[in-house]
Design an enzyme around this catalytic site. Structure first.
Site, mmCIF file in Angstrom:
data_model
loop_
_atom_site.group_PDB
_atom_site.id
_atom_site.type_symbol
_atom_site.label_atom_id
_atom_site.label_comp_id
_atom_site.label_asym_id
_atom_site.label_seq_id
_atom_site.Cartn_x
_atom_site.Cartn_y
_atom_site.Cartn_z
ATOM 1 N N GLU A 200 84.377 27.184 -52.724
ATOM 2 C CA GLU A 200 84.443 28.249 -53.720
ATOM 3 C C GLU A 200 85.791 28.254 -54.435
ATOM 4 O OE1 GLU A 200 82.188 30.012 -54.975
ATOM 5 O OE2 GLU A 200 80.543 29.669 -53.575
ATOM 6 N N CYS B 299 67.888 27.674 -65.979
ATOM 7 C CA CYS B 299 68.331 28.667 -66.962
ATOM 8 C C CYS B 299 69.689 28.244 -67.513
ATOM 9 C CB CYS B 299 68.390 30.050 -66.311
ATOM 10 S SG CYS B 299 68.480 31.419 -67.480
ATOM 11 N N CYS C 136 60.407 27.936 -64.876
ATOM 12 C CA CYS C 136 61.272 28.903 -64.193
ATOM 13 C C CYS C 136 60.440 29.815 -63.292
ATOM 14 C CB CYS C 136 62.023 29.748 -65.216
ATOM 15 S SG CYS C 136 63.099 31.001 -64.477
ATOM 16 N N CYS D 102 60.919 37.732 -67.108
ATOM 17 C CA CYS D 102 62.107 37.529 -67.957
ATOM 18 C C CYS D 102 61.908 38.173 -69.326
ATOM 19 C CB CYS D 102 62.407 36.044 -68.108
ATOM 20 S SG CYS D 102 63.871 35.720 -69.118
#
Length: 347
Positions: free
Chosen positions: A45, A196, A206, A212
């Site tokens: 990260e 996306c 998707c 959506c």
């Protein structure tokens, strides 16, 4: 507003998709593959902040091969870590990496809550949420650029970034499940990275195409909106690249704070908005090269003029023997300068 039952169904649909399509990443355990190693999650990260997955993979492999545990990293020499980090940029991350590793080693383990993680050096709201969710399965809302894009499209949110961040975080929190929150966090990030995407989102495949709102309204390709950025100013400087008769290079370690802090580099002037005044680090026959290094930092563009000199053996200063010199240990800016100057100095 989506109700809890609808949110639960959406999370389940996404996790079902993730179980089949999760990216294979070196710091990640497979879906339902057990608890992730908090050291590897944390390290990845930090490396991934403002950097791509493709750029990070090789660095991650080298770091974990050389320092397999947080205790190993905590015991490392600062200069060794900065050298391995060279090329990843944003060197404050590397300095905080060492501070954090030493803090974790001193306490014996990573804290397992977002609040505890955020008390460590260099760990902010996003990183603490990501580690808590992925490594400790805490129900935390993890929001990076991919997640912001997914949420803007799911809810057809047209408020431009960065002003939209709070509302997009609220949307993400509504959808975050209590079950498998770590897998879910990675699933949303994978959805943004692979389907996306910023341009030409693959809405037809998707798992969230049904609910959506932007797909339904035909606005997906326009989102998220962003406030135009101001033009970056240009700064100027001079770097002095000297090589001794025995091949050793004149180098300096930059101050620990500030841009490129703690890294090896060439002596040079300050970086100013006006043409710099020649200020060689030592007297020598410095020659100007008919070339300059151009490099972009977060807040400005830099144009760096170069001076080169062959130096006698009795020249004072900090020299690194040629056998120990690796251009790869230098930050990208300094590597660019070396590539231009080396042919002039017989390297």
């Amino acid at each position: 507003m989506r109700d809890a039952e609808h949110s639960t169904t959406m999370a389940a649909d996404l996790l079902h998709w993730y179980d089949r399509h999760a990216r294979a990443l070196p710091w990640r355990v497979p879906p339902d593959g057990g608890r992730a190693d908090p050291y590897r999650v944390w390290l990845s990260e930090v490396m991934l902040q403002q950097t791509t997955v493709a750029a990070v993979k090789d660095y991650f492999h080298r770091f974990t091969a050389r320092w397999p545990t947080v205790q190993d990293l905590a015991a490392a020499e600062d200069g060794d870590v900065m050298a391995e980090w060279a090329g990843l940029g944003y060197y404050a991350r590397a300095r905080n990496l060492l501070k954090c590793a030493r803090a974790v080693a001193a306490r014996g383990a990573f804290p397992d809550t977002r609040a505890g993680l955020q008390e460590l050096p260099g760990i902010g709201p996003y990183t603490s949420a990501a580690i808590a969710a992925i490594a400790f399965d805490r129900t935390e809302t993890v929001v990076d650029g991919n997640v912001e894009r997914v949420m803007a499209r799911m809810f057809d949110e047209h408020t431009p970034l960065p002003a939209a961040k709070p509302v997009l975080t609220d949307y993400a929190a509504r959808l975050t499940p209590d079950q498998r929150p770590g897998d879910y966090a990675q699933a949303v990030m994978d959805l943004g990275a692979t389907i996306c995407t910023p341009r030409n989102p693959a809405c037809g495949i998707c798992p969230w195409r049904g609910p959506c709102a932007a797909r339904a309204n035909g606005t997906a390709a326009d989102l998220p909106r962003k406030t135009p950025k101001a033009a970056k100013p240009v700064r100027f400087g001079i770097a002095y690249i000297g090589r001794r008769a025995d091949g050793a290079w004149l180098l300096e370690r930059r101050p620990p704070e500030g841009l490129l802090g703690g890294t090896l580099g060439w002596p040079g002037t300050d970086w100013a908005t006006t043409d710099p005044v020649d200020a060689p680090p030592i007297p020598a026959d410095w020659r100007a090269l008919d070339a300059e290094v151009r490099h972009t930092f977060t807040h400005f563009h830099l144009r760096l003029s170069l001076r080169v000199a062959r130096l006698p053996m009795d020249t004072p200063g900090q020299f690194l023997p040629d056998a120990q010199f690796r251009p790869a240990d230098l930050p990208t800016l300094m590597r660019k300068a070396h590539a231009l100057a080396a042919p002039e100095l017989g390297a």
